[in-house]
Design a protein around this motif. Structure first.
Motif, mmCIF file in Angstrom:
data_model
loop_
_atom_site.group_PDB
_atom_site.id
_atom_site.type_symbol
_atom_site.label_atom_id
_atom_site.label_comp_id
_atom_site.label_asym_id
_atom_site.label_seq_id
_atom_site.Cartn_x
_atom_site.Cartn_y
_atom_site.Cartn_z
ATOM 1 N N UNK A 1 -34.146 -21.376 -52.422
ATOM 2 C CA UNK A 1 -33.960 -20.330 -53.421
ATOM 3 C C UNK A 1 -32.644 -20.472 -54.177
ATOM 4 N N UNK A 2 -31.705 -21.210 -53.629
ATOM 5 C CA UNK A 2 -30.427 -21.412 -54.314
ATOM 6 C C UNK A 2 -30.584 -22.242 -55.575
ATOM 7 N N UNK A 3 -31.666 -23.004 -55.673
ATOM 8 C CA UNK A 3 -31.891 -23.874 -56.832
ATOM 9 C C UNK A 3 -33.281 -23.658 -57.435
ATOM 10 N N UNK A 4 -33.662 -22.400 -57.614
ATOM 11 C CA UNK A 4 -34.837 -22.030 -58.410
ATOM 12 C C UNK A 4 -36.182 -22.422 -57.810
ATOM 13 N N UNK A 5 -36.250 -22.595 -56.490
ATOM 14 C CA UNK A 5 -37.516 -22.858 -55.827
ATOM 15 C C UNK A 5 -37.699 -21.886 -54.675
ATOM 16 N N UNK A 6 -38.932 -21.747 -54.238
ATOM 17 C CA UNK A 6 -39.253 -20.964 -53.043
ATOM 18 C C UNK A 6 -39.920 -21.914 -52.052
ATOM 19 N N UNK A 7 -39.359 -22.025 -50.866
ATOM 20 C CA UNK A 7 -39.966 -22.871 -49.844
ATOM 21 C C UNK A 7 -41.159 -22.174 -49.226
ATOM 22 N N UNK A 8 -42.328 -22.790 -49.314
ATOM 23 C CA UNK A 8 -43.547 -22.175 -48.798
ATOM 24 C C UNK A 8 -43.920 -22.665 -47.406
ATOM 25 N N UNK A 9 -43.823 -23.969 -47.188
ATOM 26 C CA UNK A 9 -44.240 -24.524 -45.889
ATOM 27 C C UNK A 9 -43.697 -25.930 -45.743
ATOM 28 N N UNK A 10 -43.615 -26.386 -44.499
ATOM 29 C CA UNK A 10 -43.236 -27.766 -44.216
ATOM 30 C C UNK A 10 -44.428 -28.440 -43.548
ATOM 31 N N UNK A 11 -44.914 -29.484 -44.192
ATOM 32 C CA UNK A 11 -46.014 -30.280 -43.646
ATOM 33 C C UNK A 11 -45.438 -31.547 -43.024
ATOM 34 N N UNK A 12 -45.754 -31.826 -41.777
ATOM 35 C CA UNK A 12 -45.266 -33.076 -41.201
ATOM 36 C C UNK A 12 -46.079 -34.250 -41.757
ATOM 37 N N UNK B 1 -43.772 -28.063 -49.116
ATOM 38 C CA UNK B 1 -44.500 -27.372 -50.175
ATOM 39 C C UNK B 1 -43.580 -26.314 -50.774
ATOM 40 N N UNK B 2 -43.306 -26.444 -52.066
ATOM 41 C CA UNK B 2 -42.399 -25.511 -52.732
ATOM 42 C C UNK B 2 -43.077 -24.905 -53.954
ATOM 43 N N UNK B 3 -42.537 -23.764 -54.377
ATOM 44 C CA UNK B 3 -43.071 -23.058 -55.536
ATOM 45 C C UNK B 3 -41.942 -22.708 -56.494
ATOM 46 N N UNK B 4 -42.250 -22.714 -57.753
ATOM 47 C CA UNK B 4 -41.288 -22.288 -58.766
ATOM 48 C C UNK B 4 -40.849 -20.855 -58.485
#
Length: 329
Positions: free
Chosen positions: A137-148, A242-245
């Protein structure tokens, strides 16, 4: 002067606008766009497709998702920027491509931090994963999930790699990540940054001698047709993210934001089930095609990579994450 990146972003914005304008004028309706460089049946693509189907079903079609797979919208570095500026909504990217802009992701990519896929999954399912997702979120994204994405190993067109000295002089493709560039140099190889899509032709034309990646990508990109030697170095378990704007996320209703986050987290076991099955199939396929798989001198590889790991651990935030990751070993 308009750059290629700006052209891509502008073009995708126009596509998104046309798509939205073609939808029913129901209040709050929206078509989200998602990108991935991997092929249509790759586990991460399938997992995001699952999110889209669940999103459409649970909102009665008010929210939908359109995927652009197989690198249709360009490289991962371009997708990250397009998401940050709101030209696309969601993208799946390799953690290494995030290292420079989002420093906490470096802890996930360092050599020999994780002992196995099970170790990685335990770590990213807990507070390690949560802290890294929050950092976007510090750089204009939202972290949604981490896929291995399995163990990364070396493959090449020349010979089996048993010891780090066997890499000396080999030109190997790496993603644009300082960690992987430095690791290749410490192992004696000549790193050549390039996109995944350029790698096959580069091996065929002898521009490079090989690359490093996971088994599923080795198979799906058909790199096994050019590189006949796979060496089980398991030097990194760097996952996908997986990230979102952030702009797109904030434009949603609060309840829709919660739904997107919830479905993204629920998609992780979906992706893992697909991953485990497809990785096993990929291994069988490349071996049947004549690829020679060999074990390596793991202590020698760990020792060669140790100075790089020590250097990054001098950063307090990375050291803190490293210790927490090792707690899950």
């Amino acid at each position: 002067m308009i750059t290629r990146r700006q052209l891509i972003a502008a073009g995708l914005g126009a596509v998104a606008c046309r798509s939205l304008s073609a939808q029913p004028a129901a209040e709050g309706s929206r078509l989200l766009t998602a990108s991935d460089v991997h092929v249509a049946d790759y586990p991460t693509v399938e997992a995001v497709r699952w999110i889209g189907q669940a999103l459409e079903r649970q909102t009665g079609g008010r929210l939908r998702l359109r995927q652009y797979h197989s690198g249709q919208l360009g490289r991962e570095s371009e997708a990250i920027d397009m998401a940050r500026f709101g030209a696309i909504d969601i993208t799946r990217v390799y953690a290494g491509a995030l290292n420079n802009t989002f420093p906490l992701t470096q802890a996930l990519c360092l050599p020999y931090v994780f002992d196995s896929v099970a170790h990685l999954r335990r770590a990213i399912d807990g507070h390690v994963g949560d802290s890294i997702l929050r950092s976007f979120e510090q750089r204009d994204l939202v972290g949604l999930a981490i896929y291995d994405s399995g163990a990364r190993c070396f493959y090449n067109t020349k010979h089996p790699l048993h010891h780090p000295r066997d890499l000396h002089g080999l030109k190997l493709r790496v993603a644009s990540s300082d960690i992987f560039l430095q690791l290749m140099r410490r192992l004696g190889a000549n790193p050549t940054p390039m996109s995944l899509g350029e790698t096959f032709s580069a091996m065929e034309t002898h521009m490079i001698d090989g690359a490093e990646n996971n088994m599923r990508s080795f198979q799906s990109s058909r790199h096994f047709e050019a590189a006949r030697y796979w060496s089980e170095s398991q030097h990194s378990y760097a996952p996908d993210v997986l990230v979102m704007s952030k702009r797109s996320f904030q434009a949603l209703r609060p309840e829709d934001r919660a739904l997107v986050v919830s479905l993204a987290r629920q998609s992780v076991p979906v992706m893992r089930t697909l991953w485990d099955a497809s990785e096993a199939t990929a291994r069988q396929q490349v071996i049947a095609h004549g690829v020679k798989v060999n074990a390596v001198d793991m202590p020698a590889f760990r020792a060669a990579a140790a100075p790089l790991l020590a250097e990054y651990r001098k950063q307090p935030q990375i050291e803190a994450l490293y210790r927490r990751i090792r707690d899950f070993a």
